[in-house]
Design a protein around this motif. Structure first.
Motif, mmCIF file in Angstrom:
data_model
loop_
_atom_site.group_PDB
_atom_site.id
_atom_site.type_symbol
_atom_site.label_atom_id
_atom_site.label_comp_id
_atom_site.label_asym_id
_atom_site.label_seq_id
_atom_site.Cartn_x
_atom_site.Cartn_y
_atom_site.Cartn_z
ATOM 1 N N PRO A 125 49.000 33.369 42.607
ATOM 2 C CA PRO A 125 48.556 34.656 43.151
ATOM 3 C C PRO A 125 48.773 34.741 44.657
ATOM 4 N N GLU A 156 44.850 39.158 43.286
ATOM 5 C CA GLU A 156 45.249 38.685 41.960
ATOM 6 C C GLU A 156 46.688 39.056 41.604
ATOM 7 N N THR A 189 50.432 38.457 41.369
ATOM 8 C CA THR A 189 51.143 37.185 41.329
ATOM 9 C C THR A 189 52.604 37.340 41.759
ATOM 10 N N SER A 217 53.494 45.123 40.232
ATOM 11 C CA SER A 217 52.353 44.845 41.110
ATOM 12 C C SER A 217 51.322 45.953 41.070
#
Length: 311
Positions: free
Chosen positions: A83, A99, A101, A110
Motif C-alpha cells: 500500500p 490503502e 496499492t 485507484s
C-alpha cells in the motif's frame, strides 16, 4: 537497422500495396514489424525516421510498468500489494490514499477523481496535487484511465530506489537493450513524468517489444523477470474501450473468433507497440494523428499486418 536482420517472411503483395498506400496518405511516421526477431516490414515517411527520437506519449506507461517490475525484482517493493501508506510513510499522505496499492495504480483502479492533466501540470508539485484529489471509487474496483496513477508509480519508484524512473530504467533496462538516446521529462520536483513525456526511437520501441515477446530476455540475457512479463500483460480488468482489457499499464486484446490474443502499449496520436506471442510478432507504429484518429494504426495492424505474412 543493424540490430535486426532481414527476414525471409514477406507480406502478402496485395496487402502490402494497400497498406503502403494508406501509410503514405496518413500521418504515419514509421511502421515496422519483427517476426522471430527478423525485420520483415519497414516503412519510413522520411529516411532515418526509425532512428529519430520522438515523444511516445502514453507508451511511457508501459515502460514505467517494466520499471515497477524491476523494482520488485531488486527488492525495492515487496510486491504489487504494497500500500501507498508504506511507500510514502514519511510524507503527509491523506487517509483516503493509504490503502491504495501499487497494483491499484498499475491497473488504473485507484479510484482517483480526475479532471485532466492540465491543473496538475500547472502546479508546482504534481504528487502533492494528486494526493489532494478525492477518490470517487473504492480502490481496486473501477477502471479509470488517468495519468495520475502513473505519476504516483513514478514517484513511488523514485521514493524507494532514490533514482528517478529515467535513471532507474536507464541503468537496469535501457543499457541492456542498447538504448542510448531515450529522454524522459520530469515534473518540477525532478520526478519522471509517469503517464507521458518519454522520447524514444522507433527502433528502440521494437527492441522493448522484443524483450516482452521473449519473456524478459534480450540477446540471450535475462533482463526482466519472466513472471512479471506474463502477469503484467494478462487482463486484470475490463475497460471503457469496448472489449479491450487492461493489465499492468499494458492494453490487452482478448482472443476472439476474429483476432488472436495480443497486448500492446498505446500512446496518443497513434503510437503503438503490438506484441503477438502466438505469431512471434512485434509491430511498432509512430504517427501524428489527432487524438480522435489515434486508433487508426490499430485498424491498420489488424487489417493488413496481423495475418498478412507468409513464408
Amino acid at each position: 537497422m543493424k540490430r535486426f536482420s532481414a527476414g525471409s517472411v514477406s507480406l502478402d503483395e496485395k496487402k502490402k500495396e494497400a497498406l503502403e498506400k494508406e501509410l503514405r496518405h496518413d500521418p504515419v511516421r514509421t511502421c515496422s514489424v519483427l517476426i522471430e526477431d527478423q525485420l520483415v516490414f519497414t516503412y519510413e515517411s522520411e529516411r532515418g525516421d526509425m532512428e529519430t527520437p520522438r515523444k511516445v506519449n502514453s507508451i511511457t506507461k508501459s515502460i514505467l510498468s517494466a520499471a515497477v517490475g524491476l523494482a520488485i525484482e531488486h527488492g525495492y517493493f515487496e510486491s504489487v500489494n504494497e500500500p501507498l501508506s508504506r511507500v510514502f510513510e514519511n510524507g503527509n499522505l491523506p487517509e483516503r490514499y493509504k490503502e491504495v496499492t501499487i497494483e491499484d495504480l498499475l491497473t488504473m483502479r485507484s479510484g482517483i477523481d480526475w479532471a485532466g492533466n492540465k491543473p496538475m501540470i500547472e502546479s508546482g508539485d504534481w504528487t502533492d496535487f494528486i494526493f489532494n484529489q478525492s477518490l470517487k471509487d473504492k480502490p481496486g474496483t473501477t477502471f479509470n484511465y488517468v495519468c495520475a496513477n502513473s505519476h504516483l508509480l513514478s514517484a513511488a519508484v523514485q521514493k524507494r530506489t532514490s533514482l528517478s524512473a529515467e535513471e532507474f530504467v536507464g541503468k537496469h533496462l535501457f543499457a541492456k537493450l542498447n538504448i542510448k538516446d531515450a529522454v524522459w521529462d520530469k515534473d518540477p520536483k525532478g520526478i519522471s513524468t509517469g503517464g507521458f513525456g518519454l522520447e524514444m526511437k522507433p527502433a528502440d520501441l521494437l527492441a522493448f517489444g522484443s524483450l516482452y515477446l521473449h519473456n524478459g530476455r534480450f540477446g540471450g540475457e535475462a533482463v526482466l523477470n519472466e513472471e512479471w512479463v506474463r502477469t503484467s500483460t494478462e487482463e486484470k480488468t475490463g475497460t471503457d474501450m469496448g472489449n479491450q482489457r487492461y493489465g499492468y499499464h499494458w492494453w490487452v486484446n482478448p482472443e476472439t473468433n476474429r483476432l488472436p490474443y495480443f497486448y500492446y502499449a498505446a500512446g496518443s496520436g497513434g503510437k503503438y507497440i503490438f506484441v503477438v506471442p502466438d505469431r512471434k510478432m512485434v509491430c511498432v507504429f509512430t504517427s501524428d494523428y489527432s487524438r480522435k484518429e489515434g486508433v487508426k494504426p490499430f485498424t491498420l495492424f489488424t487489417r493488413y499486418l496481423l495475418k498478412g505474412f507468409k513464408k
